[in-house]
Design an enzyme around this catalytic site. Sequence first.
Site, PDB file in Angstrom:
ATOM      1  N   ASN A 131     -46.486 -27.056  80.444  1.00  0.00           N
ATOM      2  CA  ASN A 131     -47.674 -27.310  79.603  1.00  0.00           C
ATOM      3  C   ASN A 131     -49.561 -27.772  80.363  1.00  0.00           C
ATOM      4  OD1 ASN A 131     -48.708 -29.488  77.537  1.00  0.00           O
ATOM      5  ND2 ASN A 131     -48.639 -30.432  79.672  1.00  0.00           N
ATOM      6  N   TYR A 173     -61.091 -19.570  76.022  1.00  0.00           N
ATOM      7  CA  TYR A 173     -59.653 -20.178  75.982  1.00  0.00           C
ATOM      8  C   TYR A 173     -58.589 -19.777  75.460  1.00  0.00           C
ATOM      9  CZ  TYR A 173     -56.743 -24.803  75.012  1.00  0.00           C
ATOM     10  OH  TYR A 173     -55.901 -25.751  74.764  1.00  0.00           O
ATOM     11  N   ALA A 174     -59.223 -19.159  74.022  1.00  0.00           N
ATOM     12  CA  ALA A 174     -58.191 -18.160  73.039  1.00  0.00           C
ATOM     13  C   ALA A 174     -57.456 -16.687  73.585  1.00  0.00           C
ATOM     14  CB  ALA A 174     -59.030 -18.146  72.026  1.00  0.00           C
ATOM     15  N   ALA A 175     -58.218 -16.494  74.043  1.00  0.00           N
ATOM     16  CA  ALA A 175     -57.785 -15.085  75.276  1.00  0.00           C
ATOM     17  C   ALA A 175     -56.429 -16.175  76.064  1.00  0.00           C
ATOM     18  CB  ALA A 175     -58.543 -14.654  76.051  1.00  0.00           C
ATOM     19  N   SER A 225     -51.607 -22.366  71.532  1.00  0.00           N
ATOM     20  CA  SER A 225     -53.031 -23.423  70.625  1.00  0.00           C
ATOM     21  C   SER A 225     -52.914 -22.074  69.600  1.00  0.00           C
ATOM     22  CB  SER A 225     -53.804 -23.586  72.067  1.00  0.00           C
ATOM     23  OG  SER A 225     -54.898 -23.800  70.605  1.00  0.00           O
ATOM     24  N   LYS A 274     -55.148 -18.466  76.105  1.00  0.00           N
ATOM     25  CA  LYS A 274     -53.910 -19.399  74.759  1.00  0.00           C
ATOM     26  C   LYS A 274     -52.903 -17.984  73.872  1.00  0.00           C
ATOM     27  CE  LYS A 274     -53.811 -22.810  76.770  1.00  0.00           C
ATOM     28  NZ  LYS A 274     -52.497 -23.873  76.656  1.00  0.00           N
TER      29      LYS A 274
HETATM   30  P1  NAI Z   1     -54.810 -33.024  79.141  1.00  0.00           P
HETATM   31  O1  NAI Z   1     -56.192 -32.612  79.784  1.00  0.00           O
HETATM   32  O2  NAI Z   1     -55.517 -34.174  78.606  1.00  0.00           O
HETATM   33  O3  NAI Z   1     -54.087 -32.746  80.337  1.00  0.00           O
HETATM   34  C1  NAI Z   1     -53.902 -31.597  80.661  1.00  0.00           C
HETATM   35  C2  NAI Z   1     -52.536 -31.567  81.991  1.00  0.00           C
HETATM   36  O4  NAI Z   1     -52.315 -30.764  83.011  1.00  0.00           O
HETATM   37  C3  NAI Z   1     -53.556 -32.720  83.480  1.00  0.00           C
HETATM   38  O5  NAI Z   1     -51.968 -33.675  83.286  1.00  0.00           O
HETATM   39  C4  NAI Z   1     -53.906 -32.404  84.301  1.00  0.00           C
HETATM   40  O6  NAI Z   1     -53.403 -32.480  85.076  1.00  0.00           O
HETATM   41  C5  NAI Z   1     -52.653 -31.355  83.533  1.00  0.00           C
HETATM   42  N1  NAI Z   1     -53.281 -29.639  84.520  1.00  0.00           N
HETATM   43  C6  NAI Z   1     -54.495 -29.028  84.344  1.00  0.00           C
HETATM   44  N2  NAI Z   1     -54.686 -28.226  85.065  1.00  0.00           N
HETATM   45  C7  NAI Z   1     -53.272 -27.874  86.196  1.00  0.00           C
HETATM   46  C8  NAI Z   1     -53.235 -26.943  87.469  1.00  0.00           C
HETATM   47  N3  NAI Z   1     -54.195 -26.040  87.721  1.00  0.00           N
HETATM   48  N4  NAI Z   1     -51.832 -27.504  87.640  1.00  0.00           N
HETATM   49  C9  NAI Z   1     -51.429 -28.363  87.027  1.00  0.00           C
HETATM   50  N5  NAI Z   1     -51.981 -29.615  86.519  1.00  0.00           N
HETATM   51  C10 NAI Z   1     -52.965 -29.371  85.961  1.00  0.00           C
HETATM   52  O7  NAI Z   1     -54.400 -31.957  77.931  1.00  0.00           O
HETATM   53  P2  NAI Z   1     -53.778 -31.850  76.473  1.00  0.00           P
HETATM   54  O8  NAI Z   1     -54.318 -32.522  75.445  1.00  0.00           O
HETATM   55  O9  NAI Z   1     -52.616 -33.591  76.895  1.00  0.00           O
HETATM   56  O10 NAI Z   1     -53.016 -30.296  76.188  1.00  0.00           O
HETATM   57  C11 NAI Z   1     -51.650 -30.152  77.088  1.00  0.00           C
HETATM   58  C12 NAI Z   1     -51.806 -28.694  76.794  1.00  0.00           C
HETATM   59  O11 NAI Z   1     -51.784 -28.967  75.178  1.00  0.00           O
HETATM   60  C13 NAI Z   1     -52.829 -27.650  77.738  1.00  0.00           C
HETATM   61  O12 NAI Z   1     -52.339 -26.646  77.805  1.00  0.00           O
HETATM   62  C14 NAI Z   1     -53.553 -27.434  76.033  1.00  0.00           C
HETATM   63  O13 NAI Z   1     -53.969 -26.201  76.200  1.00  0.00           O
HETATM   64  C15 NAI Z   1     -52.345 -27.436  75.535  1.00  0.00           C
HETATM   65  N6  NAI Z   1     -53.430 -27.704  73.970  1.00  0.00           N
HETATM   66  C16 NAI Z   1     -53.703 -29.382  73.440  1.00  0.00           C
HETATM   67  C17 NAI Z   1     -54.324 -29.463  72.344  1.00  0.00           C
HETATM   68  C18 NAI Z   1     -55.212 -30.217  71.918  1.00  0.00           C
HETATM   69  O14 NAI Z   1     -55.776 -30.744  70.906  1.00  0.00           O
HETATM   70  N7  NAI Z   1     -55.167 -32.048  73.116  1.00  0.00           N
HETATM   71  C19 NAI Z   1     -54.304 -28.292  71.328  1.00  0.00           C
HETATM   72  C20 NAI Z   1     -53.376 -27.477  71.169  1.00  0.00           C
HETATM   73  C21 NAI Z   1     -53.227 -26.681  72.757  1.00  0.00           C
END
Ligand code: NAI
Length: 258
Positions: free
Chosen positions: A101, A166-168, A153, A170
């Site tokens: 995730n 980001y798109a690349a 995503s 994902k």
């Molecule tokens: P967020 O920013 O709220 O949470 C991201 C989590 O990943 C946090 O717990 C952070 O500590 C952790 N993290 C970041 N870098 C890390 C690393 N190097 N090692 C370990 N943990 C790490 O993001 P959100 O919105 O919860 O997104 C979660 C996933 O869903 C991501 O992959 C994001 O790209 C994807 N996503 C989110 C969307 C949205 O609208 N929020 C839409 C589509 C995809």
Amino acid sequence: MPETPSPVDLLRLDGRVALVTGATRGIGWAIARTLAAAGARIVVNGLGDRQVVSERAADLRREYGVETLPMAADIGDAAAVMGMYRAVAGHFGRLDILVNNAGILADALIGMIPDAMVEGALRVNTAGAIYNLQAAARLMRRGGGGSIVTISSIVGLRGNAGQTVYAATKAALVGMTLSAAKELGPYGIRVNAVAPGVIDTDMTAHLDDATRGALVGGIPLGRAGRAEEVGQVVLFLVSDLAAYVSGQVVGVDGAMVL
Ligand code: NAI
């Protein structure tokens, strides 16, 4: 004739061990809570503050009565990921579920993309998922099977101006998922991806009202999604209810992809 378990029973994950990366907040936290509610033991991965990771693990233990293991580790660091899986193997002796995730945003117009952004986003979003997939697959093969879900995503499928990097990162996860589903299927390991649309989390909290309004205006269901709604689809995919589902990219986007 053997009795067929009820569909509700097939959703239960009692005793299974699930590792969720980036589980300290947002979608990852919702996924961890949903899997714990279904009875899974949870490895809570997060970056940075060890205390936050430990608190999240304690919250799950308290709320759902499941065993948890806090694992602060940078998923973009291959050695740290290997260390995390060694600890999981030592503690639980098995891994049944991986949810890839953790991810970071990388927003920039093409002419303005800094090298560090390309490297950073590829390292966390793409390489991080591959390191976890690799280490998890080793443990799952030993245990006779498992289920892996990776959060891609809608942007990886449809693209978005200003999000080329980001798109690349994902879109790469889609290729990873399809290839891994083919390679790991013979070992009883199912591999799927989820492609969320706009989900209300800290990641999207920075959007100004006009941008948010325009985004939501393009969603047939007329609203942004909730992190729990992603967690529920992940639960279905990792459970035995989806025993014959592998190699799929499931949208959780209110039909925004159309
Ligand atoms: P967020 O920013 O709220 O949470 C991201 C989590 O990943 C946090 O717990 C952070 O500590 C952790 N993290 C970041 N870098 C890390 C690393 N190097 N090692 C370990 N943990 C790490 O993001 P959100 O919105 O919860 O997104 C979660 C996933 O869903 C991501 O992959 C994001 O790209 C994807 N996503 C989110 C969307 C949205 O609208 N929020 C839409 C589509 C995809």
